[in-house]
Design a protein around this motif. Structure first.
Motif, PDB file in Angstrom:
ATOM      1  N   LEU A 114     -48.419 -39.107-115.736  1.00  0.00           N
ATOM      2  CA  LEU A 114     -47.829 -39.591-116.980  1.00  0.00           C
ATOM      3  C   LEU A 114     -46.817 -38.626-117.559  1.00  0.00           C
ATOM      4  O   LEU A 114     -46.014 -39.008-118.412  1.00  0.00           O
ATOM      5  N   ALA A 115     -46.857 -37.380-117.119  1.00  0.00           N
ATOM      6  CA  ALA A 115     -45.853 -36.419-117.595  1.00  0.00           C
ATOM      7  C   ALA A 115     -44.458 -36.804-117.151  1.00  0.00           C
ATOM      8  O   ALA A 115     -43.465 -36.346-117.720  1.00  0.00           O
ATOM      9  N   PHE A 116     -44.364 -37.681-116.136  1.00  0.00           N
ATOM     10  CA  PHE A 116     -43.053 -38.078-115.623  1.00  0.00           C
ATOM     11  C   PHE A 116     -42.615 -39.445-116.136  1.00  0.00           C
ATOM     12  O   PHE A 116     -41.493 -39.870-115.852  1.00  0.00           O
ATOM     13  N   GLY A 117     -43.464 -40.131-116.870  1.00  0.00           N
ATOM     14  CA  GLY A 117     -43.075 -41.455-117.323  1.00  0.00           C
ATOM     15  C   GLY A 117     -43.854 -41.914-118.527  1.00  0.00           C
ATOM     16  O   GLY A 117     -45.060 -42.120-118.435  1.00  0.00           O
ATOM     17  N   GLY A 118     -43.180 -42.029-119.671  1.00  0.00           N
ATOM     18  CA  GLY A 118     -43.804 -42.592-120.852  1.00  0.00           C
ATOM     19  C   GLY A 118     -44.377 -41.568-121.804  1.00  0.00           C
ATOM     20  O   GLY A 118     -44.061 -41.574-122.994  1.00  0.00           O
ATOM     21  N   LEU A 119     -45.220 -40.670-121.319  1.00  0.00           N
ATOM     22  CA  LEU A 119     -45.899 -39.737-122.215  1.00  0.00           C
ATOM     23  C   LEU A 119     -44.936 -38.849-122.995  1.00  0.00           C
ATOM     24  O   LEU A 119     -45.100 -38.701-124.214  1.00  0.00           O
ATOM     25  N   PRO A 120     -43.914 -38.235-122.381  1.00  0.00           N
ATOM     26  CA  PRO A 120     -43.006 -37.397-123.178  1.00  0.00           C
ATOM     27  C   PRO A 120     -42.337 -38.168-124.310  1.00  0.00           C
ATOM     28  O   PRO A 120     -42.215 -37.659-125.430  1.00  0.00           O
ATOM     29  N   GLU A 121     -41.926 -39.407-124.035  1.00  0.00           N
ATOM     30  CA  GLU A 121     -41.258 -40.203-125.070  1.00  0.00           C
ATOM     31  C   GLU A 121     -42.231 -40.556-126.198  1.00  0.00           C
ATOM     32  O   GLU A 121     -41.875 -40.524-127.387  1.00  0.00           O
ATOM     33  N   ILE A 122     -43.484 -40.868-125.836  1.00  0.00           N
ATOM     34  CA  ILE A 122     -44.483 -41.218-126.850  1.00  0.00           C
ATOM     35  C   ILE A 122     -44.778 -40.018-127.742  1.00  0.00           C
ATOM     36  O   ILE A 122     -44.802 -40.120-128.971  1.00  0.00           O
ATOM     37  N   VAL A 123     -45.021 -38.872-127.124  1.00  0.00           N
ATOM     38  CA  VAL A 123     -45.367 -37.679-127.898  1.00  0.00           C
ATOM     39  C   VAL A 123     -44.196 -37.256-128.782  1.00  0.00           C
ATOM     40  O   VAL A 123     -44.380 -36.870-129.946  1.00  0.00           O
ATOM     41  N   ARG A 124     -42.983 -37.350-128.257  1.00  0.00           N
ATOM     42  CA  ARG A 124     -41.806 -36.992-129.057  1.00  0.00           C
ATOM     43  C   ARG A 124     -41.699 -37.871-130.299  1.00  0.00           C
ATOM     44  O   ARG A 124     -41.504 -37.368-131.413  1.00  0.00           O
ATOM     45  N   ARG A 125     -41.853 -39.186-130.122  1.00  0.00           N
ATOM     46  CA  ARG A 125     -41.774 -40.102-131.261  1.00  0.00           C
ATOM     47  C   ARG A 125     -42.914 -39.851-132.254  1.00  0.00           C
ATOM     48  O   ARG A 125     -42.706 -39.860-133.469  1.00  0.00           O
ATOM     49  N   PHE A 126     -44.117 -39.636-131.717  1.00  0.00           N
ATOM     50  CA  PHE A 126     -45.266 -39.411-132.600  1.00  0.00           C
ATOM     51  C   PHE A 126     -45.055 -38.160-133.446  1.00  0.00           C
ATOM     52  O   PHE A 126     -45.347 -38.157-134.652  1.00  0.00           O
ATOM     53  N   ARG A 127     -44.543 -37.115-132.839  1.00  0.00           N
ATOM     54  CA  ARG A 127     -44.320 -35.873-133.597  1.00  0.00           C
ATOM     55  C   ARG A 127     -43.220 -36.045-134.642  1.00  0.00           C
ATOM     56  O   ARG A 127     -43.266 -35.430-135.710  1.00  0.00           O
ATOM     57  N   GLU A 128     -42.230 -36.864-134.349  1.00  0.00           N
ATOM     58  CA  GLU A 128     -41.188 -37.141-135.337  1.00  0.00           C
ATOM     59  C   GLU A 128     -41.754 -37.882-136.539  1.00  0.00           C
ATOM     60  O   GLU A 128     -41.401 -37.584-137.679  1.00  0.00           O
TER      61      GLU A 128
END
Length: 298
Positions: A101-115
């Motif tokens: 998941l580090a290569f697909g989806g998770l980085p974008e989700i965590v970035r948005r959540f932190r914003e």
């Protein structure tokens, strides 16, 4: 001493008039006067000088005003922190995830959540599905992201991703010249794959798919991590069947191709049964679904 006494006192100190102060805090004048008298009795010293024209604070009252304002401000901040926690805006969220998941989806989700929730501390832990289930039971993580199935009946889950399998080929392989493959195109190829005991569900799904095409994959090399398997593909050791979002991992010497009628794999969010009302967890699930929906173009 109650907060309302402090509010009444601050209003009187700022208005310097019992009538105006009573209107400001929505009580009758006699109630305000009684509140100030009770406050003075509890403190043990006069706080207010009452004259026919105006109200003045004693030296003790002036010092008490400073503390009263600070106390009311702190009380307001405490209430707001509780409300923000109830909305999932403050706190901590520990997330377990399988490596891919580090290569697909998770980085974008965590970035948005932190914003959206900058006051929530996010802890990411890379764990296998079995390790995640144990960590969820033990309270080490709040939510896990893994492939189906979820074996523990005390865990709830919700599907987030649905990804097809693709072919990862050596870039110089003749099949890489095709835009799309059939699974039968790979029947004579050597495979690299996970050990079955590590990802039994994934392994069995691939084997059943290949069996339906009339062959059993000849696995020549095993590895436990996707980047390692893709490195073996790049070295020409064999072909691999990863989930589509691994194609984001661009490695020299690896070509990804879609496969007709490829089975899909569900990636799910998992949490302990009974924790579904946790506001931070609910907020994370909402963000995850929004990000993935945007990414799919739906």
């Amino acid at each position: 001493m109650e907060l309302r006494h402090l509010r009444h006192f601050v209003a009187l100190a700022e208005e310097e008039h019992f009538g105006r102060a009573a209107e400001r805090v929505f009580v009758v004048q006699q109630a305000l006067s009684n509140s100030i008298r009770n406050l003075e009795e509890e403190v043990g010293v006069p706080l207010v000088l009452r004259t026919t024209r105006r109200v003045q604070l004693t030296p003790a009252g002036q010092e008490f005003l400073i503390g009263a304002r600070e106390t009311l401000a702190l009380a307001g901040q405490t209430v707001e922190r509780a409300r923000r926690a109830a909305r999932g805006e403050v706190g901590r969220l520990s997330i377990g995830f399988v490596s891919g998941l580090a290569f697909g989806g998770l980085p974008e989700i965590v970035r948005r959540f932190r914003e959206l929730y900058p006051n929530v501390s996010v802890d990411l832990r890379e764990l296998t599905a079995q390790e995640q289930e144990a960590a969820l039971r033990g309270g080490q993580v709040n939510i896990g992201l893994m492939l189906l199935p979820v074996r523990d009946p005390n865990l709830d889950s919700r599907a987030l991703w649905r990804q097809p399998l693709v072919a990862a080929l050596p870039a110089a392989h003749p099949l890489a010249r095709k835009r799309r493959l059939k699974i039968s195109d790979l029947k004579a190829e050597p495979f690299v794959f996970f050990p079955r005991q590590l990802r039994a569900t994934y392994f069995d799904q691939v084997m059943r798919w290949c069996a339906s095409a009339g062959f059993t994959p000849h696995v020549v090399q095993e590895a436990i991590e996707v980047p390692t398997l893709l490195s073996l593909v790049a070295a020409g050791v064999g072909v691999f069947l990863p989930i589509e979002f691994f194609s984001r991992l661009s490695l020299p010497g690896v070509a990804y191709r879609p496969i007709e009628d490829a089975p899909t794999v569900d990636i799910v969010a998992v949490w302990p049964r009974g924790d579904g009302k946790n506001p931070i967890l609910r907020a994370f699930l909402t963000v995850a679904e929004e990000v993935l929906r945007e990414g799919s173009g739906k």
